[in-house]
Write a protein that holds these residues in place. Structure first.
Motif, PDB file in Angstrom:
ATOM      1  N   TYR A   2      53.005  38.877  48.482  1.00 30.29           N
ATOM      2  CA  TYR A   2      52.022  39.170  47.454  1.00 30.29           C
ATOM      3  C   TYR A   2      50.860  40.017  47.982  1.00 30.29           C
ATOM      4  N   ALA A   3      50.696  40.118  49.309  1.00 29.09           N
ATOM      5  CA  ALA A   3      49.630  40.953  49.866  1.00 29.09           C
ATOM      6  C   ALA A   3      50.262  42.239  50.398  1.00 29.09           C
ATOM      7  N   GLN A   4      49.456  43.288  50.478  1.00 32.70           N
ATOM      8  CA  GLN A   4      50.022  44.575  50.890  1.00 32.70           C
ATOM      9  C   GLN A   4      48.966  45.429  51.593  1.00 32.70           C
ATOM     10  N   GLY A  55      38.351  49.126  45.660  1.00 35.40           N
ATOM     11  CA  GLY A  55      39.229  49.738  44.664  1.00 35.40           C
ATOM     12  C   GLY A  55      39.743  48.684  43.692  1.00 35.40           C
ATOM     13  N   GLN A  56      40.167  47.538  44.242  1.00 36.47           N
ATOM     14  CA  GLN A  56      40.678  46.466  43.362  1.00 36.47           C
ATOM     15  C   GLN A  56      39.561  45.920  42.488  1.00 36.47           C
ATOM     16  N   HIS A  57      38.372  45.866  43.076  1.00 35.24           N
ATOM     17  CA  HIS A  57      37.222  45.371  42.303  1.00 35.24           C
ATOM     18  C   HIS A  57      36.938  46.343  41.143  1.00 35.24           C
ATOM     19  N   ASP A  90      28.937  47.907  29.918  1.00 35.20           N
ATOM     20  CA  ASP A  90      28.443  47.568  31.267  1.00 35.20           C
ATOM     21  C   ASP A  90      29.605  47.445  32.246  1.00 35.20           C
ATOM     22  N   GLU A  91      30.664  46.745  31.803  1.00 35.88           N
ATOM     23  CA  GLU A  91      31.805  46.514  32.720  1.00 35.88           C
ATOM     24  C   GLU A  91      32.436  47.850  33.119  1.00 35.88           C
ATOM     25  N   ALA A  92      32.567  48.758  32.151  1.00 29.80           N
ATOM     26  CA  ALA A  92      33.131  50.069  32.474  1.00 29.80           C
ATOM     27  C   ALA A  92      32.203  50.776  33.470  1.00 29.80           C
ATOM     28  N   ALA A 139      34.496  32.073  26.321  1.00 30.98           N
ATOM     29  CA  ALA A 139      35.012  31.517  27.582  1.00 30.98           C
ATOM     30  C   ALA A 139      35.071  32.591  28.669  1.00 30.98           C
ATOM     31  N   ILE A 140      35.403  33.818  28.286  1.00 33.13           N
ATOM     32  CA  ILE A 140      35.478  34.892  29.296  1.00 33.13           C
ATOM     33  C   ILE A 140      34.071  35.131  29.868  1.00 33.13           C
ATOM     34  N   GLY A 141      33.067  35.257  28.992  1.00 32.40           N
ATOM     35  CA  GLY A 141      31.698  35.461  29.493  1.00 32.40           C
ATOM     36  C   GLY A 141      31.241  34.299  30.353  1.00 32.40           C
ATOM     37  N   VAL A 144      34.651  33.581  33.246  1.00 27.37           N
ATOM     38  CA  VAL A 144      35.132  34.711  34.052  1.00 27.37           C
ATOM     39  C   VAL A 144      33.935  35.446  34.673  1.00 27.37           C
ATOM     40  N   ASP A 145      32.913  35.725  33.852  1.00 28.88           N
ATOM     41  CA  ASP A 145      31.721  36.344  34.452  1.00 28.88           C
ATOM     42  C   ASP A 145      31.024  35.359  35.387  1.00 28.88           C
ATOM     43  N   GLY A 146      31.082  34.050  35.024  1.00 27.53           N
ATOM     44  CA  GLY A 146      30.480  33.032  35.906  1.00 27.53           C
ATOM     45  C   GLY A 146      31.151  33.045  37.273  1.00 27.53           C
ATOM     46  N   MET A 150      29.609  34.279  41.002  1.00 29.20           N
ATOM     47  CA  MET A 150      29.654  33.394  42.176  1.00 29.20           C
ATOM     48  C   MET A 150      30.208  34.153  43.382  1.00 29.20           C
ATOM     49  N   ASN A 151      31.177  35.030  43.110  1.00 29.14           N
ATOM     50  CA  ASN A 151      31.805  35.811  44.173  1.00 29.14           C
ATOM     51  C   ASN A 151      30.934  37.017  44.566  1.00 29.14           C
ATOM     52  N   GLN A 152      30.195  37.568  43.576  1.00 29.32           N
ATOM     53  CA  GLN A 152      29.530  38.857  43.818  1.00 29.32           C
ATOM     54  C   GLN A 152      28.106  38.732  44.353  1.00 29.32           C
ATOM     55  N   VAL A 153      27.456  37.597  44.084  1.00 27.77           N
ATOM     56  CA  VAL A 153      26.088  37.442  44.621  1.00 27.77           C
ATOM     57  C   VAL A 153      26.110  37.558  46.156  1.00 27.77           C
ATOM     58  N   MET A 212      41.544  30.617  39.812  1.00 21.93           N
ATOM     59  CA  MET A 212      42.414  31.512  40.608  1.00 21.93           C
ATOM     60  C   MET A 212      41.701  32.802  40.995  1.00 21.93           C
ATOM     61  N   MET A 213      40.642  33.159  40.252  1.00 26.09           N
ATOM     62  CA  MET A 213      39.955  34.431  40.530  1.00 26.09           C
ATOM     63  C   MET A 213      39.441  34.518  41.967  1.00 26.09           C
ATOM     64  N   PHE A 214      39.154  33.343  42.577  1.00 29.89           N
ATOM     65  CA  PHE A 214      38.588  33.357  43.930  1.00 29.89           C
ATOM     66  C   PHE A 214      39.628  33.660  45.003  1.00 29.89           C
ATOM     67  N   GLY A 215      40.877  33.801  44.572  1.00 28.31           N
ATOM     68  CA  GLY A 215      41.934  34.121  45.532  1.00 28.31           C
ATOM     69  C   GLY A 215      42.657  32.873  45.987  1.00 28.31           C
ATOM     70  N   ASP A 220      46.166  30.268  52.792  1.00 26.87           N
ATOM     71  CA  ASP A 220      47.072  31.378  52.440  1.00 26.87           C
ATOM     72  C   ASP A 220      46.349  32.720  52.351  1.00 26.87           C
ATOM     73  N   SER A 221      45.054  32.744  52.658  1.00 27.51           N
ATOM     74  CA  SER A 221      44.295  33.987  52.508  1.00 27.51           C
ATOM     75  C   SER A 221      44.555  34.892  53.705  1.00 27.51           C
ATOM     76  N   VAL A 222      45.182  36.029  53.432  1.00 28.64           N
ATOM     77  CA  VAL A 222      45.620  36.928  54.496  1.00 28.64           C
ATOM     78  C   VAL A 222      44.431  37.630  55.157  1.00 28.64           C
ATOM     79  N   HIS A 223      43.434  37.990  54.342  1.00 25.63           N
ATOM     80  CA  HIS A 223      42.393  38.884  54.838  1.00 25.63           C
ATOM     81  C   HIS A 223      41.083  38.203  55.229  1.00 25.63           C
TER      82      HIS A 223
HETATM   83  N1  FAQ Z   1      43.872  38.533  41.542  1.00 22.36           N
HETATM   84  O1  FAQ Z   1      43.580  37.475  51.621  1.00 22.36           O
HETATM   85  P1  FAQ Z   1      43.083  37.287  50.242  1.00 22.36           P
HETATM   86  C1  FAQ Z   1      35.059  40.698  37.121  1.00 22.36           C
HETATM   87  C2  FAQ Z   1      45.192  39.248  46.411  1.00 22.36           C
HETATM   88  S1  FAQ Z   1      35.361  41.374  38.625  1.00 22.36           S
HETATM   89  C3  FAQ Z   1      44.731  39.432  42.059  1.00 22.36           C
HETATM   90  O2  FAQ Z   1      42.301  36.058  49.981  1.00 22.36           O
HETATM   91  P2  FAQ Z   1      40.751  38.987  49.873  1.00 22.36           P
HETATM   92  C4  FAQ Z   1      34.021  41.315  36.241  1.00 22.36           C
HETATM   93  C5  FAQ Z   1      44.390  40.061  47.411  1.00 22.36           C
HETATM   94  O3  FAQ Z   1      43.956  41.267  46.860  1.00 22.36           O
HETATM   95  C6  FAQ Z   1      36.707  40.402  39.278  1.00 22.36           C
HETATM   96  N2  FAQ Z   1      44.958  39.521  43.393  1.00 22.36           N
HETATM   97  O4  FAQ Z   1      42.302  38.593  49.759  1.00 22.36           O
HETATM   98  C7  FAQ Z   1      34.420  41.224  34.838  1.00 22.36           C
HETATM   99  C8  FAQ Z   1      45.387  40.212  48.527  1.00 22.36           C
HETATM  100  O5  FAQ Z   1      46.363  41.196  48.183  1.00 22.36           O
HETATM  101  P3  FAQ Z   1      46.382  42.712  48.855  1.00 22.36           P
HETATM  102  C9  FAQ Z   1      37.203  40.996  40.532  1.00 22.36           C
HETATM  103  C10 FAQ Z   1      44.289  38.668  44.187  1.00 22.36           C
HETATM  104  O6  FAQ Z   1      40.621  40.370  49.421  1.00 22.36           O
HETATM  105  C11 FAQ Z   1      34.250  40.047  34.141  1.00 22.36           C
HETATM  106  C12 FAQ Z   1      46.098  38.886  48.499  1.00 22.36           C
HETATM  107  O7  FAQ Z   1      45.933  38.353  47.196  1.00 22.36           O
HETATM  108  N3  FAQ Z   1      36.302  40.718  41.623  1.00 22.36           N
HETATM  109  O8  FAQ Z   1      35.699  39.757  36.836  1.00 22.36           O
HETATM  110  C13 FAQ Z   1      43.388  37.727  43.705  1.00 22.36           C
HETATM  111  O9  FAQ Z   1      40.234  38.626  51.225  1.00 22.36           O
HETATM  112  C14 FAQ Z   1      34.615  39.970  32.802  1.00 22.36           C
HETATM  113  C15 FAQ Z   1      45.575  37.937  49.565  1.00 22.36           C
HETATM  114  O10 FAQ Z   1      44.315  37.346  49.215  1.00 22.36           O
HETATM  115  C16 FAQ Z   1      36.468  41.272  42.819  1.00 22.36           C
HETATM  116  O11 FAQ Z   1      37.368  42.051  43.013  1.00 22.36           O
HETATM  117  C17 FAQ Z   1      43.189  37.671  42.315  1.00 22.36           C
HETATM  118  N4  FAQ Z   1      42.357  36.782  41.748  1.00 22.36           N
HETATM  119  O12 FAQ Z   1      40.032  37.996  48.831  1.00 22.36           O
HETATM  120  C18 FAQ Z   1      34.944  42.337  34.199  1.00 22.36           C
HETATM  121  C19 FAQ Z   1      35.438  40.898  43.853  1.00 22.36           C
HETATM  122  N5  FAQ Z   1      42.882  37.033  44.750  1.00 22.36           N
HETATM  123  O13 FAQ Z   1      45.063  43.349  48.540  1.00 22.36           O
HETATM  124  C20 FAQ Z   1      35.285  42.273  32.848  1.00 22.36           C
HETATM  125  C21 FAQ Z   1      35.699  41.538  45.187  1.00 22.36           C
HETATM  126  C22 FAQ Z   1      43.474  37.523  45.853  1.00 22.36           C
HETATM  127  O14 FAQ Z   1      46.565  42.530  50.319  1.00 22.36           O
HETATM  128  C23 FAQ Z   1      35.123  41.070  32.154  1.00 22.36           C
HETATM  129  N6  FAQ Z   1      36.886  41.019  45.846  1.00 22.36           N
HETATM  130  N7  FAQ Z   1      44.330  38.485  45.516  1.00 22.36           N
HETATM  131  O15 FAQ Z   1      47.513  43.395  48.173  1.00 22.36           O
HETATM  132  C24 FAQ Z   1      36.889  39.904  46.625  1.00 22.36           C
HETATM  133  O16 FAQ Z   1      35.890  39.233  46.811  1.00 22.36           O
HETATM  134  C25 FAQ Z   1      38.188  39.555  47.320  1.00 22.36           C
HETATM  135  O17 FAQ Z   1      39.014  40.680  47.283  1.00 22.36           O
HETATM  136  C26 FAQ Z   1      38.919  38.329  46.686  1.00 22.36           C
HETATM  137  C27 FAQ Z   1      40.260  38.122  47.438  1.00 22.36           C
HETATM  138  C28 FAQ Z   1      38.081  37.063  46.865  1.00 22.36           C
HETATM  139  C29 FAQ Z   1      39.224  38.541  45.219  1.00 22.36           C
END
Ligand code: FAQ
Length: 330
Positions: A2-4, A55-57, A90-92, A139-141, A144-146, A150-153, A212-215, A220-223
């Protein structure tokens, strides 16, 4: 798998002896809390990790507009419509700051967009769940934003300067988003029996996907290990998930809603809630592309990209014409 892209797990975190002089100096700057700026020397894996995460963010912010955009025309009042429209814009905007910040690492926005569109890059799993009714928008606000805040602060203190600065503004806006969601679901929870039922149903469906959003679990966290050594990540996935649960459960109680977890219990000894883990099998399946909306989300993004080709071509032609006119005038 699942990671790449970056195999930090196989290489592990480099020990001091294994580092080159440049890597050692770089790590010393990180350890001293200095920000790394675009023109500074950086290890290639640091650069690649940032491109991957930022990029994923960015992609998550853009794809995240789809479930909410679905409700702009159906919001129950003009006020709710105006608020939701502003939030989606804002999200865009967050996506755009983050693409710009990622470009400082030497990748173009087109390149990372194409990686999203052909499945090489991910976006957050949460946006592969559908928004079925108006309470889902609350619920999304709220959830999901909650969870995003928590992750972005902590990411405001991330080691890469452009990412850290982008997060300051994004967090301010996300906190407005969280409040608007809480207010929308509060109105449902305080409404008729049918509205209260809708609010509970939305919480039931969004609770575990939000966790699940927190990963994946830390085990199992690769990175995480390397990203934390580089201060790209400040907290582990499990630490942030726990903080989110501790913050959100009293909010659900205030609304008179029940968190769908029979094992949820305050633990006096740890000073935290004990809670059930999400179904990690479902998470890995969604991340691999098999969630309820993965196919639709990517189809929508591909269509938007293809439909916008004439705008990009026109802008490039205009830029070339202006550059040629400037050279001719010199
Ligand atoms: N979904 O080793 P880890 C928002 C992947 S913004 C999909 O733990 P890492 C605003 C991960 O990429 C929400 N994939 O990875 C909004 C990796 O795969 P890769 C986004 C996930 O990076 C609200 C593999 O699993 N926020 O919501 C997920 O150290 C409402 C291994 O995982 C960010 O992106 C997942 N949930 O920790 C908009 C914040 N979790 O890349 C509109 C920045 C993990 O090797 C409406 N990102 N994976 O192929 C981060 O903080 C980190 O990247 C984590 C993951 C914590 C998400």
């Amino acid at each position: 798998m699942y990671a790449q892209m970056i195999k930090t797990a196989s290489t592990g975190v480099k020990s001091d002896e294994d580092m080159s002089d440049l890597e050692r100096q770089f790590q010393a700057r990180i350890d001293a809390g200095e920000k790394i700026e675009p023109k500074d020397w950086m290890p290639e894996d640091y650069r690649a990790t940032l491109i991957r995460q930022m990029g994923q963010h960015a992609h998550s912010e853009i794809v995240g507009t789809l479930p909410e955009g679905n409700w702009v025309t159906r919001a129950p009042t003009l006020e709710r419509k105006a608020i939701l429209l502003a939030k989606v814009q804002d999200e865009a905007g967050h996506g755009l700051y983050l693409y710009c910040a990622a470009e400082t690492l030497g990748v173009t926005r087109d390149e990372i967009t194409e990686m999203l569109l052909d499945g090489r890059m991910k976006y957050s799993s949460i946006f592969n769940y559908p928004s079925l009714n108006w309470a889902d928008i609350g619920a999304i606000g709220w959830l999901v934003d909650g969870a995003a805040i928590m992750n972005q602060v902590p990411l405001q203190r991330t080691s890469y300067g452009p990412y850290s600065r982008a997060m300051v503004r994004i967090c301010k806006e996300e906190s407005f988003h969280q409040r608007q969601g809480y207010d929308a679901i509060r109105a449902c929870a305080e409404g008729t029996d049918a509205q209260k039922k809708m609010a509970q149903d939305a919480l039931n469906r969004f609770w575990y996907p939000s966790l699940m959003m927190f990963g994946p679990p830390d085990s199992d966290s690769v990175h995480s290990a390397q990203s934390m050594a580089w201060k790209i990540k400040i907290n582990t996935n499990d630490e942030l998930r726990q903080k989110f649960v501790d913050q959100t459960v009293p909010q659900a109680e205030y609304l008179g809603l029940t968190v769908p977890d029979e094992n949820l219990k305050w633990n006096d000894e740890t000073g935290q809630y004990d809670f059930s883990q999400p179904d990690w099998g479902e998470f890995f399946d969604v991340v691999k592309g098999n969630g309820p909306c993965n196919v639709d989300r990517l189809a929508d993004r591909n269509k938007a990209w293809d439909d916008g080709a004439w705008v990009r071509d026109g802008m490039m032609a205009h830029a070339r014409k202006k550059a040629a006119a400037k050279i001719a005038a010199e």
